[in-house]
Design an enzyme around this catalytic site. Structure first.
Site, mmCIF file in Angstrom:
data_model
loop_
_atom_site.group_PDB
_atom_site.id
_atom_site.type_symbol
_atom_site.label_atom_id
_atom_site.label_comp_id
_atom_site.label_asym_id
_atom_site.label_seq_id
_atom_site.Cartn_x
_atom_site.Cartn_y
_atom_site.Cartn_z
ATOM 1 N N LYS A 45 0.933 -1.177 -0.019
ATOM 2 C CA LYS A 45 -0.056 -0.077 0.020
ATOM 3 C C LYS A 45 0.907 1.255 -0.116
ATOM 4 C CE LYS A 45 -3.587 2.300 0.956
ATOM 5 N NZ LYS A 45 -4.672 2.709 -0.017
ATOM 6 N N ASN A 69 -12.593 3.491 -7.101
ATOM 7 C CA ASN A 69 -12.316 3.670 -5.561
ATOM 8 C C ASN A 69 -11.863 4.936 -5.280
ATOM 9 O OD1 ASN A 69 -9.305 3.759 -4.601
ATOM 10 N ND2 ASN A 69 -9.380 2.425 -6.580
ATOM 11 N N ALA A 70 -12.013 5.530 -4.203
ATOM 12 C CA ALA A 70 -11.482 6.689 -3.798
ATOM 13 C C ALA A 70 -11.103 6.665 -2.180
ATOM 14 C CB ALA A 70 -12.586 7.794 -3.878
ATOM 15 N N ILE A 71 -10.173 5.757 -2.131
ATOM 16 C CA ILE A 71 -9.662 5.356 -0.640
ATOM 17 C C ILE A 71 -9.045 6.627 -0.136
ATOM 18 C CG2 ILE A 71 -8.209 4.094 0.659
ATOM 19 C CD1 ILE A 71 -10.399 2.596 -0.761
ATOM 20 N N CYS A 130 -2.004 8.608 -7.887
ATOM 21 C CA CYS A 130 -3.246 8.453 -7.193
ATOM 22 C C CYS A 130 -4.196 9.459 -7.713
ATOM 23 C CB CYS A 130 -2.749 8.519 -6.014
ATOM 24 S SG CYS A 130 -4.759 8.194 -4.943
ATOM 25 N N THR A 193 -5.198 3.843 -12.020
ATOM 26 C CA THR A 193 -6.576 3.933 -12.447
ATOM 27 C C THR A 193 -7.002 5.437 -13.380
ATOM 28 O OG1 THR A 193 -6.971 5.084 -10.401
ATOM 29 C CG2 THR A 193 -7.326 2.429 -10.690
#
Lengths: 315, 229
Positions: A45, A69-71, A130, A193
């Site tokens: 991670k 996803n939007a962690i 990201c 992504t």
């Protein structure tokens, strides 16, 4: 028995299947479900200098053939990564690639240096892509100069193989790729992504707390495959393909497009056995086709295309 | 254990598995799941022929705490939420603990006839519907409030249902000085705590429903500002 050993500038993997950052946590979370002996490496991670709590929920939204996803880079921060998470990951029977992200070149330098000096870390992945972290200025992934600055900084801090993870969300990925390689990247991941969103009709709200998130999964595959084709022709470092790979056939497409290895992420969620099945399938394909090494596949489609073009010209 | 869930690969066409509470363990190596038809995943599961196989990961997650010896466990379910409490009720009955089970829905159709816990000896079952078509008219939290006024020796409230109902059930329990455990539901990817996708906001930061939960002490949850607002 075909040889599926894969070399990525200074790093030899037992096979070309790498688990993508963000999908396996720090590694131990999936230890009961994934036989780590079957994968070439895992990318932990992404960590930042300070711990991050991440984005407000909901953080996930499924799409047709994909996942948003939007962690928001939730992570334990550098200190806890080094003291707690990395020693645990080091016990796993696979190679560890540590992913880092900073807000400035100086932070990238500090992070790459700190993780790179650990024996357990076989390579450092620089996450410049990201999509879920707000940025005021032009994002680094879309900026060759910004990319060169952070890669130069990270390069100065470690001699370990340096892998830069690019974003598909740029009009000019070649300039960013060349800037990364020019600044000392040993390999590139193509790619992260792609931004997207969904609306929750019942709540009449964006489905994600962060409004937009990164699209992964099968829907992303053709986009990133085209980028691998493009980038691998232009740079002289290995390209690691990533984006919606769920089967051996998907992985072989990336290899034939020019990738040296592949990263598998979202496919784990439906089937934690996917990486092992991909490795098995690649080996079977090699056996059936008399291939002896993975190298024979890398960029094969480009060579074939070239042959066809030459043949037509000759006729 | 009651509270735990399994992560089911409903279809290869989907990207994610679907989490379902263990609704009962009728015999060894066998699970009951209660599945409400909501979308493609649940419909695909419902269309499976008898005897077909699906990939089931689990059991995953934490479980409910037992109540004080001899005290009454108060279980509150909203609609399909009964799926998350059915196995708990059965285990409590098996252990000889007194159980008060309150199940509410908007209309009688939502009360899932025939899906209540079994055996039901030892369970006091009370129903409510918003429209009064079955049981007490009103919400299940109003029913909870009225029972907490008179139930003797209550131990703890166990709640499962939609977010607004959980928030209200927790508030009612708190007003009566009772601890409350809630079973949460979130869209979920890995099921193991790795991806950090299924978080809820708590007093101690974001926690994952899949590995820190799905059972949470209601006093720890920050209902404000999140999906549980």
């Amino acid at each position: 028995m075909p040889d599926i050993t894969t070399k990525i500038t200074g790093l030899t993997l037992r096979n070309p299947v790498v688990l993508a950052s963000g999908t396996v946590g720090y590694g131990p979370e999936y230890a009961e479900l994934i036989d780590y002996e079957t994968v070439g490496a895992i990318v932990t991670k992404t960590i930042t200098r300070e711990p991050r709590e991440g984005n407000p929920p909901p953080r996930l939204a499924e799409t047709h053939a994909g996942l948003l996803n939007a962690i928001g880079l939730e992570n334990v921060g550098l200190r806890r990564f080094l003291s707690e998470k990395l020693p645990e990951a080091a016990e796993l029977p696979t190679e560890i690639i540590a992913s880092v992200a900073g807000g400035t070149p100086a932070e990238f330098c500090e992070l790459a240096g700190a993780v790179g000096e650990r024996d357990a870390v076989r390579a450092v992945e620089i996450n410049i892509s990201c999509p879920n972290v707000r940025r005021e200025r032009r994002p680094v992934w879309d900026d060759p100069e910004g990319t060169a600055a952070v890669v130069t900084a990270a390069r100065s801090a470690t001699k370990k193989p340096l892998i830069v993870k690019l974003s598909p969300n740029t009009a000019d990925i070649l300039s960013v790729a060349e800037a990364a390689v020019g600044a000392g990247a040993d390999a590139l991941v193509v790619a992260n992504t792609m931004p997207g969103m969904r609306i929750d009709l019942e709540k009449r709200l964006p489905a994600l707390g962060n409004v937009t998130g990164g699209l992964s999964g099968h829907a992303l595959m053709p986009i990133n495959l085209a980028l691998v084709w493009k980038v691998s022709a232009a740079v002289d470092v290995p390209v690691i393909g990533s984006g919606g790979i769920a089967t051996a056939e998907d992985a072989l497409e990336f290899l034939m497009a020019g990738a040296t290895a592949v990263q598998v992420g979202t496919a784990l969620f439906l089937d934690p056995g996917a990486p092992a099945a991909i490795v098995w399938g690649i080996r079977e394909h090699m056996r059936m086709n008399g291939a002896e090494t993975i190298d024979e596949y890398i960029g094969l489609a480009r060579e074939e295309k070239q042959r066809c073009t030459e043949k037509i010209a000759a006729d | 254990m009651p509270g735990q869930f399994v992560h089911v690969a409903a279809s290869e066409e989907l990207t994610l598995r679907r989490p379902f509470s263990v609704a009962g363990v009728p015999r060894e190596r066998s699970l009951d799941l209660l599945v409400e038809l909501r979308g493609k995943g649940t419909r695909t599961l419902a269309e499976q022929a008898e005897g077909s196989s699906v990939s089931v990961m689990g059991p995953l997650g934490n479980w409910f705490s037992p109540p004080r010896e001899g005290a009454t466990a108060i279980l509150v379910a909203g609609g399909i939420g009964v799926a998350g409490l059915r196995y708990l009720a059965e285990e409590f009955v098996h252990d000889g603990r007194p159980v008060l089970l309150l199940v509410g829905a908007r209309t009688r159709e939502g009360l899932l006839d025939g899906l209540m816990p079994r055996p039901n000896g030892g369970i006091t079952l009370e129903l409510s519907t918003d429209d009064g078509s079955t049981g007490t008219a009103g919400t299940v939290c109003e029913l909870l409030a009225s029972h907490l006024e008179r139930v003797e020796n209550p131990a703890r409230v166990y709640a499962c249902g939609p977010p607004a109902m959980l928030k209200e059930a927790a508030a009612v329990a708190l007003r009566h000085g009772l601890p409350c455990e809630v079973l949460l539901e979130e869209i979920m990817a890995c099921g193991t705590g790795a991806c950090r996708g299924c978080v809820v906001n708590t007093k101690h930061g974001y926690k994952t429903v899949c590995s820190d939960g799905p059972v949470f002490d209601a006093a720890e949850l920050l209902f404000e500002g999140g999906p549980y607002a």
